[in-house]
Structures are given as C-alpha cells and as structure tokens.
Design an enzyme around this catalytic site. Structure first.
Site, PDB file in Angstrom:
ATOM      1  N   HIS A 192      19.701 -72.008 -16.497  1.00 56.10           N
ATOM      2  CA  HIS A 192      20.530 -73.206 -16.296  1.00 56.10           C
ATOM      3  C   HIS A 192      19.658 -74.420 -15.973  1.00 56.10           C
ATOM      4  CE1 HIS A 192      24.552 -74.793 -15.754  1.00 56.10           C
ATOM      5  NE2 HIS A 192      24.106 -75.473 -14.717  1.00 56.10           N
ATOM      6  N   GLU A 436      19.200 -68.065 -41.098  1.00 55.36           N
ATOM      7  CA  GLU A 436      18.273 -67.638 -40.050  1.00 55.36           C
ATOM      8  C   GLU A 436      17.868 -66.173 -40.218  1.00 55.36           C
ATOM      9  OE1 GLU A 436      20.134 -68.325 -36.232  1.00 55.36           O
ATOM     10  OE2 GLU A 436      22.093 -67.727 -36.962  1.00 55.36           O
ATOM     11  N   ASP A 460      15.493 -68.275 -35.046  1.00 58.53           N
ATOM     12  CA  ASP A 460      15.674 -66.886 -35.457  1.00 58.53           C
ATOM     13  C   ASP A 460      14.963 -66.582 -36.767  1.00 58.53           C
ATOM     14  OD1 ASP A 460      17.121 -65.487 -33.454  1.00 58.53           O
ATOM     15  OD2 ASP A 460      18.834 -66.776 -33.882  1.00 58.53           O
ATOM     16  N   CYS A 507      18.250 -76.905 -37.559  1.00 54.79           N
ATOM     17  CA  CYS A 507      18.698 -77.108 -36.182  1.00 54.79           C
ATOM     18  C   CYS A 507      17.932 -76.229 -35.190  1.00 54.79           C
ATOM     19  CB  CYS A 507      20.199 -76.881 -36.053  1.00 54.79           C
ATOM     20  SG  CYS A 507      20.685 -75.198 -36.448  1.00 54.79           S
TER      21      CYS A 507
HETATM   22  C1  PEP Z   1      18.167 -70.885 -34.382  1.00 60.65           C
HETATM   23  O1  PEP Z   1      18.156 -69.658 -34.446  1.00 60.65           O
HETATM   24  O2  PEP Z   1      17.266 -71.610 -34.847  1.00 60.65           O
HETATM   25  C2  PEP Z   1      19.284 -71.588 -33.729  1.00 60.65           C
HETATM   26  C3  PEP Z   1      19.391 -72.893 -33.765  1.00 60.65           C
HETATM   27  O3  PEP Z   1      20.179 -70.834 -33.043  1.00 60.65           O
HETATM   28  P1  PEP Z   1      19.951 -70.228 -31.585  1.00 60.65           P
HETATM   29  O4  PEP Z   1      18.682 -70.814 -31.041  1.00 60.65           O
HETATM   30  O5  PEP Z   1      21.149 -70.611 -30.797  1.00 60.65           O
HETATM   31  O6  PEP Z   1      19.854 -68.782 -31.882  1.00 60.65           O
HETATM   32 MG    MG Z   2      19.928 -68.457 -34.038  1.00 62.35          MG
END
Ligand code: PEP
Ligand code: MG
Length: 589
Positions: A192, A436, A460, A507
């Site tokens: 957090h 991913e 990922d 992202c």
């Molecule tokens: C990712 O896997 O790049 C992603 C944006 O999702 P998270 O980090 O929430 O797994």
């Molecule tokens: Mg991810």
C-alpha cells in the site's frame, strides 16, 4: 556514513530529517482471574470498550470520507467489520465466563486463536488480514487499558517516515503534507505504501531490512528512491553528489509541457500518453501530470481492497466516477477498464483457489469464464458506467481466440439484458485484450479480428517470455524488456494490430522507462500508459524527438535483434539517447 540498499519503490530523491514511526510496542495488559460472580461486570467493561472502539472507528471513517479515497475508507470499514464479528465477540465473552479471564486477557486470547488460524492458512491474503486483526485488537486493548501512545506525536513538520512496515490503516492516517519520503524495513514494491508513494510522487525505498535500527529521530538522511538507497550520516562528498542529483531532478521535474499535450513529438506527431490507475489511488493529480486519458484501470483492486467481491452497485459507482474523471482529462480521453485480473500474486479470500502454480493457473479471463456470474455482474457495471465517459473494456491474460469468443457471448447476453430493461449504455463500447501471454503475441492476427484494440502488458509478457518471475530478485537478471525475444514478440503484436487496423498500446511498467518506452513509441504504438507521476519525463523526451529520429532509433535496435544480447541492446539505446538528447541523463532521472 552508512548506505543501506533496498527496493527502489518510488522514483525520486529527497533529503530531510527522519521521523521514526513506532506503534508504541506491546501494550502492557494486566492478566488476572475474574472473581466468581463478577463475570457479568467484566463483560460490561468489555462491551463498553467495544462501543468506544466502534465510535472511534466510525468517526475516523467519516473524517476520511472527506479527505481520502474510497479505498482508504474501506480499510477502516473492514476494521469495523472485524470488530463487529459476532464470533469474535462471543468468543471473548466465553473466555470471560468459562475461563474467568479479565477482559484484556480474553481479547488477547480470542485474537491469538484467530491469528493462529489465519497464519496456518499460509496465504498472502490472510497474512494481510492478520495485520487488520492486530490493528483492531490494539484499538480494543487501548480502550480497555487507557494506553495513550500516539505514534504520530511529534510529526509536525516535513520528514522522511522511517518504519519497520506500515499497515494500510497507518499509511492512511499519516498527514500527507508532512511526508517527504518513505523508508521501511519490510514491504514490497506493490504494498500500500508503495502504491501511494508512486501515485503521489513521494520517493520511497522499501525492504531495507533494518533501517529503523540505524537511524535516530531527527537525523538527516539522503533517500534515493530511484537507486533504492538510504544514506545515514553522509560524508561531505556524498552530500555534494546528492545535491547535484537533486538539482538535476528539479530541472527535470520543472519541465513544462510547453503547451503541447503529453506525447507530442518535435515534428507534431503523437503518441498519446495516458495514466494507469486503480481504485484506492488518489486521482487528483492526473491532469497536472499531463495524462490525456486512462489507459489501464486495474479493477481487481476493488476486490483486493474489499477482500471480497464488490456488488454491482459498488462497481458501478467506482467505474462511473473514474469515467467522469477520465473524460475531464482531454478531448481524446478514453478509460480502459480491465476486467478482474485476479490470480498469480493477486489473491482474494474465498475467491482464489489454492493452486500449485498460480501464475499459470485459473486466473484473469480464465477465472471469469469459469465464474460467469461474476463476469456478468462486472460487465453490467462497466456498461452502465459507459454513459459517463468513453469507456473501453479490456480482457486480461488472453491466450487464445476461444476465450475471446466465450467472452463475446457473455458480453452480448449482458447487453441484451440491459436492452430489455431499457438501461442505457454506450453501444459502441470498444473491446480489447491485453497481450501479455507469448501465445497471444504470436497469434495476434487471429485475435485482432475479434477486437478493437490491443494493450501490451509488458510486465507479464517479459515474465512469461523469459520464464522469470517478475517479483523474484534472484532471477531479476533475466527480466529484460530489451531481450530480442521480447522485442520480436512486441513487433509481432504491433504489426498485427496495424495490419488489422486496430489500436495498440503498452500499459506495462516499461512504458515509463525512458529508453524502453521510447522504443515502443518508435515501434509504432498509438498509446503508452503509465503511473501518472512518470508522464512528464516521457512527454519531455518525446517532445525532443521527431518521427525520423524514432525511425533511426528503431533501425539501430532491429539491426541488433538477431545477434545482440538484451543488455547490449539496452546499452546501445541508452548511448543513442545520450547522444541525441544532451540532457538525457538529467531528464531521465
Ligand atoms: C502487465 O502485465 O504489464 C500489466 C500492465 O498488468 P499487471 O501489471 O496488472 O499484471
Ligand atoms: Mg499483467
């Protein structure tokens, strides 16, 4: 001088006096046998303390509702639920009557039994709940004993908060105007404190091991959240070097977008820069940081913060509020709401199953397809929120076309149901998938035919491509976004999106990496989405480059892709940047 190394949790440098946060240690509690016949008056004493604690918590909830986010409030609502748990109350009364324990000892015994149960479960979610239980027990014992220790006493000027670890409830109660930085013994980069620090642009180093042992209250320290270090009692040379870095940081953060929206290239070309957000993070700063929309809304934090499945109304409220904020960001704003990305390290009690290999298990879209009611409820809430902004729906962890077809079927059923009830929603709501899983990148053409956009989740994608756990330090050397294998998969996904005329964005965290994020831009992504505080740096870099520069950068990388290592590509990219943009090292801090 002593320099401690930990996890670089939130970028930035800060020097300042230390405030050592301590929770006051063990509350000394009396233990005695209640004289026969006095059990009922001991129960009254317990009930009075219980009522006082409940009132305190309710007051806190109403104060926080004014100044904090909904999720911050939820921490205390969860504490209220624990406090009012009938079993815990009955157990305590039972220990008073049957064991003739005084109220304090009975509360401790009840909490000890519950703690032991949670700990035996050996599940990250329950470990977190143990901390909540500790919090509630402490409040009850304070009310019973009159123990008056205030951990925030003395925090009346800006300081670096040093603590062994901070629970969500402790973090929420800190006066934010006095927090210069965080340095904690424990914690991870996803705790957090970590999320709060990153969202607010407060430098943080966690996992320092024993920083609380080495610092004295009021002592000045140098905290480098980019390198992950804390220096205590620095020598003159170190202070000088640190001050030079601070000056550079100031120059970098003073960069103004010179009126151009974030992601505008020197020649007017554009790569939209959006923000990653999730329920519970303050979102006031999105506009100031230049976010032009929300590229990733991690909906699973609603589940994680509540510890259970949110109702359709709770979800609708959260999504519609975020959609409204997002639509105020820019004329091109969209908000991409990712459906429940649960599993792996994101564990929710009663929902996540025990699996021997959770990162490859029944997670994300797989879980939703196996729990269609949860999926339907979420889709209904998102569709209903879609009248408050340009909402897009995104499926996480997609591996194959069959999943998209199954999801599409459920989405169409939900739409028909809303139609039948005359409930409004955006009929053109765009639907996309995270790329991913390596299989999704390789099969991107097949997936693209069923979608309006791709968003590449490099966090990922790198983990699964390199078979290296994204959270495991000992294999961190394999976690290489510039490994040729990753770059080739990125190219496959981006080119498939172009061939099928759908949008493509990135992202994952690498979007905010000055060298790597620019590479994704050069490869042709339409959008990069990142923690809002990192947007100005990336906008600054893009504003100094033309499309021609990006083509040159890309060629450099492509030429190396069949022969070089990930590190060699990274080094070549860094050198190219430094030569192209003389202030690169200052901007990229
Ligand atoms: C990712 O896997 O790049 C992603 C944006 O999702 P998270 O980090 O929430 O797994
Ligand atoms: Mg991810």
């Amino acid at each position: 001088m002593r320099t401690l190394s930990g996890l670089a949790t939130a970028r930035g440098l800060v020097s300042g006096p230390v405030f050592v946060y301590r929770d006051g240690g063990e509350i000394p509690i009396p233990e005695y046998k209640v004289p026969p016949g006095m059990e009922q008056s001991e129960i009254v004493r317990f009930k009075r303390a219980h009522l006082d604690t409940k009132r305190d918590l309710e007051n806190l909830v109403s104060v926080l509702k004014e100044r904090a986010g909904r999720q911050d409030v939820m921490v205390f609502e969860c504490h209220l639920m624990i406090l009012e748990d009938v079993i815990l109350m009955d157990e305590t009364e039972k220990h008073i009557i049957e064991d003739r324990l005084n109220a304090e000892a009975a509360v401790r015994k009840t909490a000890d039994i519950a703690r032991a149960k949670f700990e035996r479960m050996n599940d990250p979610y329950f470990r977190e709940r143990v901390r909540d239980l500790d919090d509630v027990e402490r409040r009850l014992l304070k009310a019973l004993t009159g123990f008056g220790y205030d951990p925030l006493k003395g925090l009346d000027a800006p300081a670096i908060i040093v603590a062994d670890d901070l629970t969500p409830s402790e973090t929420v109660q800190l006066p934010r105007e006095f927090v210069l930085g965080f340095a904690t013994d424990g914690g991870s980069t996803t705790s957090h404190v970590a999320l709060l620090a990153r969202a607010m642009g407060i430098p943080a180093v966690t996992g320092l091991g024993n920083v609380t042992e080495y610092v004295k209250p009021g002592e000045r320290v140098l905290l480098d959240g980019t390198a992950g270090t804390v220096t205590i009692d620095p020598d003159e040379k170190t202070v000088k070097e640190f001050n030079a870095l601070l000056k550079q940081q100031k120059a970098a953060s003073e960069f103004a977008l010179s009126g151009s929206p974030a992601g505008t290239l020197k020649d007017g070309g554009e790569i939209l820069i959006y923000a990653n957000i999730h329920p519970g993070l303050p979102i006031e700063g999105l506009k100031e940081h230049g976010a032009r929309g929300v590229g990733l809304y991690r909906s699973e934090y609603l589940w994680l913060n509540l510890g259970t499945e949110p109702s359709e109304e709770e979800q609708f409220l959260a999504y519609s509020q975020a959609a409204k904020v997002s639509s105020s960001l820019s004329p091109v704003s969209t908000i991409t709401i990712r459906v429940l990305d649960i599993g792996g390290d994101k564990v929710v009690r009663g929902i996540s199953q025990k699996e021997s290999n959770p990162f490859l298990g029944n997670r994300s879209i797989r879980y939703l397809l196996s729990s269609p009611e949860t999926f339907r409820t979420q889709l209904r809430a998102i569709l209903r929120a879609s009248v408050y902004g340009r909402v897009r729906i995104m499926y996480p962890m997609v591996s194959c076309v069959e999943e998209l077809l199954a999801a599409e079927k459920i989405l169409n059923e939900v739409k028909s149901d809303l139609d039948a009830k005359n409930i409004p929603y955006d009929r053109d709501v765009a639907v996309g998938a995270m790329i991913e899983v390596p299989a999704a990148a390789v099969n991107a053409d097949s997936l693209a035919r069923h979608l309006d956009f791709f968003s590449i989740g490099t966090n990922d994608l790198v983990q699964y491509t390199m078979a290296a756990d994204r959270g495991n330090d000992s294999v961190a050397y394999l976690y290489q976004p510039t490994n040729p294998a990753v770059i080739k998969l990125m190219r496959m996904a981006i080119e498939a999106a172009k061939r099928n005329s759908i949008e493509v964005s990135v992202c994952g965290e690498s979007a905010a990496d000055p060298v790597v994020g620019v590479l994704w831009g050069a490869m042709g992504v339409d959008q990069l989405s990142m923690s809002a505080t990192y947007i100005p740096v990336m906008a600054n870099l893009f504003s100094r480059l033309t499309r021609k520069d990006l083509d040159e950068y890309l060629k450099l990388v492509e030429d190396m892709c069949n022969t070089a290592t990930g590190q060699e590509i990274l080094d070549a990219c860094t050198a190219w940047m430094a030569q192209k943009i003389p202030e690169f090292s200052e901007i990229a801090m």
